[in-house]
Scaffold this motif. Structure first.
Motif, PDB file in Angstrom:
ATOM      1  N   ARG A   5      48.150  37.961  36.507  1.00  0.00           N
ATOM      2  CA  ARG A   5      47.665  38.621  37.717  1.00  0.00           C
ATOM      3  C   ARG A   5      47.016  37.560  38.591  1.00  0.00           C
ATOM      4  O   ARG A   5      46.065  36.899  38.186  1.00  0.00           O
ATOM      5  N   SER A   7      47.160  35.750  43.013  1.00  0.00           N
ATOM      6  CA  SER A   7      47.615  35.868  44.392  1.00  0.00           C
ATOM      7  C   SER A   7      48.139  34.509  44.826  1.00  0.00           C
ATOM      8  O   SER A   7      47.829  33.481  44.210  1.00  0.00           O
ATOM      9  N   THR A  34      48.240  40.391  43.204  1.00  0.00           N
ATOM     10  CA  THR A  34      47.010  41.140  42.993  1.00  0.00           C
ATOM     11  C   THR A  34      46.151  41.112  44.244  1.00  0.00           C
ATOM     12  O   THR A  34      45.982  40.062  44.861  1.00  0.00           O
ATOM     13  N   THR A  36      42.442  41.795  45.065  1.00  0.00           N
ATOM     14  CA  THR A  36      41.133  42.066  44.466  1.00  0.00           C
ATOM     15  C   THR A  36      40.253  42.932  45.363  1.00  0.00           C
ATOM     16  O   THR A  36      39.242  43.472  44.898  1.00  0.00           O
ATOM     17  N   ASP A  41      43.719  48.696  42.752  1.00  0.00           N
ATOM     18  CA  ASP A  41      44.473  47.691  42.009  1.00  0.00           C
ATOM     19  C   ASP A  41      44.003  47.690  40.558  1.00  0.00           C
ATOM     20  O   ASP A  41      42.799  47.694  40.277  1.00  0.00           O
ATOM     21  N   ILE A  43      43.678  45.499  38.517  1.00  0.00           N
ATOM     22  CA  ILE A  43      42.914  44.336  38.066  1.00  0.00           C
ATOM     23  C   ILE A  43      41.505  44.725  37.656  1.00  0.00           C
ATOM     24  O   ILE A  43      40.902  44.120  36.756  1.00  0.00           O
ATOM     25  N   ILE A  52      40.623  37.269  39.745  1.00  0.00           N
ATOM     26  CA  ILE A  52      41.847  36.609  39.315  1.00  0.00           C
ATOM     27  C   ILE A  52      41.561  35.116  39.142  1.00  0.00           C
ATOM     28  O   ILE A  52      40.607  34.599  39.725  1.00  0.00           O
TER      29      ILE A  52
END
Length: 200
Positions: A5, A7, A34, A36, A41, A43, A52
Motif C-alpha cells: 500500500r 502512493s 492509497t 491516506t 481507504d 489503509i 504508508i
C-alpha cells in the motif's frame, strides 16, 4: 503476492520499491494505490496510523513502516544484502537511514503545513524550524562518506533527495554539489531510481 500500500509520490514507498528491485523481489509486489486522506481507504484498518507504506503479507500480516518493510524484504532475500549484518557496516547504514528519514519527515511537515492548514493559520516559525532540520541534515550528509556497496542508507538518501527535487524544486542542489554528484552516480548504478520516479 505481497501487497504494497503506497502512493506514487511517497518517498518512503519509493524506498521500498527500490529495495525490492535491488533484491530481485519487485515482481512479487502488487502495488495498490492509497489515499491516506480518505477516511474510507482500507489503509486505516491495515495500519492503525493510517500511514504508508504498509506491506500486507500472504498470511494477512501487515508490516509498517518503510524501515520494517525493507528489513523484511532483505530477510526474505537472504539477509545482509542491503541491511548489513556485521556491526561495523550495519550501524552506519542504519544511522544514515535514520538521518535521511528524519530529513524527509521535516520536509513532509513543511508540505503538510500548507496542505492541511488554512493559509491564515500557517506558522512561519514552525516551517523554519523544520527547514532548519533539513538544512542541518543535508550539511551532515555532505560530510558523510557515501561510498561503498549500496545499502539501505544509500537508498533512503536517494529517495530523500528525489523528494526534495519533487516538492522543493531541487533548491538543495546549489548548496550541495557533492550530493548532486553522488545522486547522479547512484541513479546511473540503480536503474530503479528512474523507474520509480514520481509522475508529479
Amino acid at each position: 503476492m505481497l501487497v504494497l500500500r503506497s502512493s506514487d509520490a511517497s518517498p518512503f514507498g519509493r524506498k521500498v520499491k527500490i529495495a525490492a528491485h535491488i533484491l530481485g523481489l519487485f515482481d512479487r509486489l502488487q502495488i495498490v494505490a492509497t489515499d491516506t486522506a480518505d477516511p474510507s481507504d482500507a489503509i486505516r484498518q491495515q495500519n492503525p496510523l493510517g500511514k504508508i507504506p504498509a506491506l500486507i503479507l500472504e498470511d494477512g500480516t501487515v508490516l509498517y513502516d518503510s524501515r520494517v518493510i525493507v528489513d523484511y524484504l532483505d530477510h526474505l532475500a537472504g539477509a545482509g544484502r542491503i541491511v548489513p549484518i556485521e556491526a561495523a557496516r550495519r550501524y552506519p547504514a542504519l544511522v544514515m537511514q535514520a538521518l535521511a528519514d528524519g530529513i524527509l519527515d521535516a520536509a513532509l511537515l513543511q508540505v503538510y503545513e500548507k496542505r492541511w492548514r488554512e493559509a491564515p493559520l500557517h506558522s512561519e516559525r514552525w516551517t523554519e524550524h523544520q527547514a532548519g532540520k533539513v538544512a542541518r541534515g543535508l550539511a551532515a550528509l555532505a560530510e558523510t562518506d557515501l561510498s561503498g556497496e549500496t545499502h539501505v542508507g544509500h537508498i533512503t538518501v536517494a529517495c530523500m533527495l528525489g523528494y526534495l527535487d519533487l516538492r522543493f524544486a531541487g533548491a538543495w542542489r546549489a548548496d550541495y554539489p557533492s550530493l548532486v554528484a553522488w545522486l547522479d552516480d547512484f541513479a546511473e548504478r540503480t536503474p530503479s531510481f528512474a523507474t520509480t520516479r514520481p509522475k508529479g
